[in-house]
Design an enzyme around this catalytic site. Structure first.
Site, PDB file in Angstrom:
ATOM      1  N   MET A  30       0.849  -1.196   0.000  1.00 54.31           N
ATOM      2  CA  MET A  30       0.000   0.000   0.000  1.00 54.31           C
ATOM      3  C   MET A  30       0.891   1.254   0.000  1.00 54.31           C
ATOM      4  O   MET A  30       0.428   2.352   0.325  1.00 54.31           O
ATOM      5  CB  MET A  30      -0.932  -0.007   1.213  1.00 54.31           C
ATOM      6  CG  MET A  30      -1.906  -1.189   1.165  1.00 54.31           C
ATOM      7  SD  MET A  30      -3.456  -0.908   2.029  1.00 54.31           S
ATOM      8  CE  MET A  30      -2.891  -0.611   3.672  1.00 54.31           C
ATOM      9  N   GLY A  31       2.167   1.066  -0.336  1.00 54.60           N
ATOM     10  CA  GLY A  31       3.057   2.229  -0.460  1.00 54.60           C
ATOM     11  C   GLY A  31       3.585   2.694   0.883  1.00 54.60           C
ATOM     12  O   GLY A  31       3.542   1.961   1.874  1.00 54.60           O
ATOM     13  N   LEU A  33       6.721   3.170   1.583  1.00 53.80           N
ATOM     14  CA  LEU A  33       7.635   2.039   1.762  1.00 53.80           C
ATOM     15  C   LEU A  33       8.709   2.321   2.807  1.00 53.80           C
ATOM     16  O   LEU A  33       9.237   3.429   2.889  1.00 53.80           O
ATOM     17  CB  LEU A  33       8.293   1.705   0.421  1.00 53.80           C
ATOM     18  CG  LEU A  33       7.305   1.434  -0.733  1.00 53.80           C
ATOM     19  CD1 LEU A  33       8.067   1.173  -2.023  1.00 53.80           C
ATOM     20  CD2 LEU A  33       6.378   0.266  -0.415  1.00 53.80           C
ATOM     21  N   HIS A  37       9.379  -3.258   3.754  1.00 55.66           N
ATOM     22  CA  HIS A  37       9.013  -3.526   2.356  1.00 55.66           C
ATOM     23  C   HIS A  37      10.251  -3.902   1.538  1.00 55.66           C
ATOM     24  O   HIS A  37      10.189  -4.765   0.675  1.00 55.66           O
ATOM     25  CB  HIS A  37       8.368  -2.294   1.716  1.00 55.66           C
ATOM     26  CG  HIS A  37       7.046  -1.921   2.306  1.00 55.66           C
ATOM     27  ND1 HIS A  37       6.875  -0.813   3.101  1.00 55.66           N
ATOM     28  CD2 HIS A  37       5.837  -2.499   2.212  1.00 55.66           C
ATOM     29  CE1 HIS A  37       5.616  -0.723   3.473  1.00 55.66           C
ATOM     30  NE2 HIS A  37       4.960  -1.736   2.945  1.00 55.66           N
ATOM     31  N   ARG A 189       2.281   2.493   9.991  1.00 59.53           N
ATOM     32  CA  ARG A 189       1.447   3.131  11.023  1.00 59.53           C
ATOM     33  C   ARG A 189       2.246   3.510  12.271  1.00 59.53           C
ATOM     34  O   ARG A 189       1.711   4.193  13.148  1.00 59.53           O
ATOM     35  CB  ARG A 189       0.273   2.221  11.381  1.00 59.53           C
ATOM     36  CG  ARG A 189      -0.774   2.150  10.261  1.00 59.53           C
ATOM     37  CD  ARG A 189      -2.008   1.394  10.678  1.00 59.53           C
ATOM     38  NE  ARG A 189      -3.095   1.552   9.742  1.00 59.53           N
ATOM     39  CZ  ARG A 189      -3.547   0.572   8.935  1.00 59.53           C
ATOM     40  NH1 ARG A 189      -2.982  -0.621   8.946  1.00 59.53           N
ATOM     41  NH2 ARG A 189      -4.569   0.796   8.130  1.00 59.53           N
TER      42      ARG A 189
HETATM   43  O1  PAF Z   1      -0.235  -5.760   3.664  1.00 60.76           O
HETATM   44  C1  PAF Z   1      -0.610  -4.855   2.880  1.00 60.76           C
HETATM   45  O2  PAF Z   1       0.075  -3.867   2.632  1.00 60.76           O
HETATM   46  C2  PAF Z   1      -1.985  -4.964   2.251  1.00 60.76           C
HETATM   47  O3  PAF Z   1      -2.896  -5.556   3.114  1.00 60.76           O
HETATM   48  C3  PAF Z   1      -1.972  -5.678   0.878  1.00 60.76           C
HETATM   49  C4  PAF Z   1      -1.500  -7.115   1.009  1.00 60.76           C
HETATM   50  C5  PAF Z   1      -1.056  -4.928  -0.080  1.00 60.76           C
HETATM   51  C6  PAF Z   1      -3.375  -5.687   0.297  1.00 60.76           C
HETATM   52  O4  PAF Z   1      -3.883  -4.412   0.138  1.00 60.76           O
END
Ligand code: PAF
Length: 282
Positions: A30-31, A33, A37, A189
């Site tokens: 969901m960016g 990063l 990530h 978050r």
């Molecule tokens: O873990 C996440 O960032 C999200 O839940 C995902 C897997 C990209 C789905 O939106």
């Protein structure tokens, strides 16, 4: 790195690579990063020649009173970061590209038994939103494999089950949780924490470690370990949603003897909702 926003453009590029015999590995995000990530990306690079990353803040997985509108969005910064990290293709679609009929009117995927427990009990509809968007993204990208973080252990369990149930021929890889030096699991978050809350936050991981240690004793009472962990979190200012010892594959209770355990925790600390887990082989 190429950046595209349409389903057609992703499909065309991935088909070319696969026709050339290259293995394609997908990392959905969901960016916003962070190092967590980037470790997913490193895992992906070990698995194939081409890495595809998606950035999509999925409205279907946010409840009406959750942080969809305020979720941190940093697409330029993310693209720059990915450029230097061996990403071949960035897929960054608009909501209408993923949900042409709107998120509320889209076909949904429900994974029974797993979506309504633990985080699902306090975030109704959240995992249906996750399962639905992940199924769509997997069908759009059609990779050989996809990588998900073990920090979101329930999410990973649900995705594995969905892929098995729907006979989706894509390998699902779990990547180890990346932590700050004080043990706090990395999460976008975490930036909701005030400096003071940030100092308290690693206590969630410490409480999991303590529980893991106690559970190594064969006579340990699961109920006592859970209750004491909850009390410890409350004393330190957390509002726990759960602290739960489960069987590691199905997230079921009671846990049969000799099965691998996972200890899962979710707690609010100020504006942030933190989740974490630890596994334990008995
Ligand atoms: O873990 C996440 O960032 C999200 O839940 C995902 C897997 C990209 C789905 O939106």
């Amino acid at each position: 790195m190429e950046s595209v926003s349409t389903v057609e453009a992703v499909r065309n590029r991935v088909q070319q690579w696969r026709a050339a015999g290259e293995r394609v590995v997908f990392v959905p995000t969901m960016g916003n990063l962070h190092r967590g990530h980037l470790s997913l990306l490193q895992t992906a690079q070990q698995q194939g020649e081409r890495v595809v990353v998606s950035i999509f803040v999925n409205p279907m997985q946010f409840g009406p009173n959750e942080d969809f509108a305020h979720y941190p969005r940093t697409p330029q910064q993310d693209a720059t970061l990915l450029q230097g990290e061996g990403c071949s293709l960035l897929f960054i679609p608009e909501v209408g590209e993923i949900y042409p009929h709107g998120p509320d009117r889209s076909t949904q995927i429900n994974v029974p038994e797993l979506t309504d427990i633990l985080c699902g009990a306090v975030r109704p509809g959240h995992f249906t939103g996750v399962a639905t968007v992940v199924a769509k993204l997997l069908h759009i990208v059609m990779p050989d494999a996809a990588v998900f973080g073990e920090k979101d252990y329930q999410q990973l369990t649900i995705i594995r089950r969905m892929v098995t149930d729907l006979c989706i021929n894509i390998k699902i890889i779990g990547a180890a949780t990346v932590r700050e030096v004080d043990g706090l699991a990395m999460s976008s978050r975490n930036q909701y924490l005030t400096p003071r809350e940030r100092q308290t936050a690693p206590l969630l991981y410490q409480t999991l470690l303590d529980a893991q240690q106690r559970l190594r004793k064969p006579a340990a009472s699961f109920a006592a370990v859970e209750e004491e962990a909850l009390a410890n979190l409350i004393v330190h200012g957390f509002q726990p949603d759960y602290f739960s010892i489960r069987e590691a594959v199905r997230l079921s209770v009671p846990v049969p003897a000799d099965r691998e355990l996972v200890v899962l925790a979710a707690a609010r600390l100020g504006r942030a909702r933190l989740i974490d887990n630890l596994r334990l082989q008995r």
